[in-house]
Design an enzyme around this catalytic site. Structure first.
Site, PDB file in Angstrom:
ATOM      1  N   GLY A  65       6.299   2.512  -9.584  1.00 26.71           N
ATOM      2  CA  GLY A  65       5.062   3.097  -9.094  1.00 26.71           C
ATOM      3  C   GLY A  65       4.645   2.525  -7.753  1.00 26.71           C
ATOM      4  N   ASP A  66       3.364   2.715  -7.421  1.00 32.17           N
ATOM      5  CA  ASP A  66       2.846   2.221  -6.145  1.00 32.17           C
ATOM      6  C   ASP A  66       2.969   0.705  -6.042  1.00 32.17           C
ATOM      7  OD1 ASP A  66       1.988   4.779  -5.163  1.00 32.17           O
ATOM      8  OD2 ASP A  66       0.330   4.683  -6.582  1.00 32.17           O
ATOM      9  N   LEU A  69       6.556  -0.167  -5.077  1.00 30.81           N
ATOM     10  CA  LEU A  69       6.747   0.139  -3.657  1.00 30.81           C
ATOM     11  C   LEU A  69       6.151  -0.960  -2.785  1.00 30.81           C
ATOM     12  CD1 LEU A  69       7.479   1.993  -1.269  1.00 30.81           C
ATOM     13  CD2 LEU A  69       5.268   3.138  -1.619  1.00 30.81           C
ATOM     14  N   SER A  70       4.938  -1.398  -3.116  1.00 32.12           N
ATOM     15  CA  SER A  70       4.295  -2.432  -2.309  1.00 32.12           C
ATOM     16  C   SER A  70       4.972  -3.792  -2.460  1.00 32.12           C
ATOM     17  CB  SER A  70       2.806  -2.543  -2.663  1.00 32.12           C
ATOM     18  OG  SER A  70       2.074  -1.568  -1.951  1.00 32.12           O
ATOM     19  N   GLU A  71       5.498  -4.080  -3.661  1.00 33.21           N
ATOM     20  CA  GLU A  71       6.236  -5.332  -3.838  1.00 33.21           C
ATOM     21  C   GLU A  71       7.429  -5.407  -2.904  1.00 33.21           C
ATOM     22  OE1 GLU A  71       6.816  -7.558  -7.771  1.00 33.21           O
ATOM     23  OE2 GLU A  71       6.578  -5.477  -8.398  1.00 33.21           O
ATOM     24  N   VAL A 219      -2.869   9.278   7.671  1.00 38.18           N
ATOM     25  CA  VAL A 219      -1.428   9.365   7.926  1.00 38.18           C
ATOM     26  C   VAL A 219      -0.907   7.937   8.087  1.00 38.18           C
ATOM     27  CG1 VAL A 219      -1.416  11.677   8.908  1.00 38.18           C
ATOM     28  CG2 VAL A 219      -1.825   9.713  10.391  1.00 38.18           C
ATOM     29  N   LEU A 224      -3.665   3.370  12.571  1.00 36.39           N
ATOM     30  CA  LEU A 224      -5.087   3.274  12.227  1.00 36.39           C
ATOM     31  C   LEU A 224      -5.285   3.332  10.711  1.00 36.39           C
ATOM     32  CD1 LEU A 224      -6.524   5.754  14.885  1.00 36.39           C
ATOM     33  CD2 LEU A 224      -6.702   3.251  14.945  1.00 36.39           C
ATOM     34  N   GLU A 280      -2.638  -4.209  -7.306  1.00 35.90           N
ATOM     35  CA  GLU A 280      -2.885  -5.651  -7.337  1.00 35.90           C
ATOM     36  C   GLU A 280      -4.370  -5.917  -7.078  1.00 35.90           C
ATOM     37  OE1 GLU A 280      -1.854  -9.798  -4.916  1.00 35.90           O
ATOM     38  OE2 GLU A 280      -1.102  -7.876  -4.183  1.00 35.90           O
TER      39      GLU A 280
END
Length: 310
Positions: A65-66, A69-71, A219, A224, A280
């Site tokens: 999951g998200d 991906l972030s790990e 985006v 930004l 997290e």
């Protein structure tokens, strides 16, 4: 036959996914050099990324999951190498909500998702960097606070496994009678706001918590952050949030939402509160969040809405 090498870093919770197993076998039969590593405990993703870089792997694929991906993105982002010297990044969505993948139009099934990684050239993407409590955190998708964060943090794992994204809706509706606004000061470049908010989104990506589109126009390659603040809505909280959750849209709160686009933002409160950073939870009284332009390269669909000009 593919001349590139790929390594899939799989969330251990999805290790028994039969469709993924079949997809990996199919690609190997086509001559694709694809290895698999399974995470079991904290630090595994970091170790696997370092191992892949030492082995000269061209592309890392996060399968989960998200949070997964972030790990993997975090393990890449805090290295000294520039983006073009690091492996590229792909995603096979196997989580509960898959907010990043859903907004990016990444295929839900493992084989098409892996075929996308092989077929599409990697594009530079921004990452979100959060500093709090003398520690640095990274995320590919979104930081959220307030009502949506409590829903995500408090939703039971068993309920998520059984109902998927619907679990967030059920948990959210159960909280409607006890929403507590959070007093905060939010500031950025030529921007300042102070007041009580019930929901906050700081987006590289667009949605979190099972489809809550907190930053609907964000985006991931513009350098930004998209910041959305939902102030306290006296007398209308239950009706408005109920509509928002049931529709899975931002439309119900459009008139109340404050939205601004900034390279960085600071959030301060007299009382500790929690920001959810791609799954997290980070608690503090002060957060600084910055957009780090082009930190990684990622394989995304040609018509991906998260890319500028798509």
């Amino acid at each position: 036959m593919s001349t590139s090498s790929y390594r899939l870093i799989l969330n251990g919770k999805s290790a028994g996914d039969e469709a993924l197993r079949e997809a990996v076998t199919t690609l190997r039969e086509r001559g694709v050099a694809l290895d698999v590593r399974v995470t079991w405990e904290s630090g595994d993703a970091e170790r696997y990324v370092a191992e892949a870089i030492a082995d000269g792997v061209d592309t890392l694929v996060a399968a989960g999951g998200d949070g997964t991906l972030s790990e993997v993105a975090t393990a890449l982002a805090h290295r000294d190498e520039a983006a073009d010297a690091l492996p590229t990044l792909g995603l096979v969505p196997l989580g509960t909500a898959n907010d990043f993948a859903s907004a990016a139009l990444i295929p839900e099934q493992p084989l098409p998702a892996l075929e996308l990684v092989l077929a599409r050239p990697a594009r530079p993407i921004d990452l979100l960097r959060l500093d709090a409590n003398n520690a640095v955190h990274w995320a590919a998708n979104l930081a959220s606070g307030g009502f949506g964060t409590q829903v995500t943090v408090e939703t039971h794992d068993g309920l998520k496994k059984l109902l998927g994204g619907l679990a967030y809706l059920i948990t959210g509706l159960s909280k409607l009678g006890r929403i507590e606004p959070i007093p905060a000061r939010i500031s950025g470049q030529d921007f300042a706001w102070q007041g009580d908010f019930i929901a906050l989104g700081v987006g590289n990506g667009r949605q979190a918590g099972g489809g809550q589109a907190l930053c609907p126009d964000a985006v991931i390659d513009d350098g930004l952050l998209d910041v959305t603040v939902i102030p306290e809505l006296s007398g209308e909280v239950a009706d408005t949030l109920s509509t928002w959750l049931k529709q899975g849209k931002h439309a119900a709160l459009d008139e109340a939402a404050l939205r601004v686009r900034l390279p960085w933002v600071e959030i301060a409160s007299v009382q500790p509160f929690t920001l959810n950073l791609d799954g997290e939870p980070v608690e503090s009284t002060h957060f600084r969040i910055a957009c780090v332009p082009g930190r990684l390269r990622m394989h995304l669909p040609m018509d991906c809405p998260l890319l500028a000009g798509a």
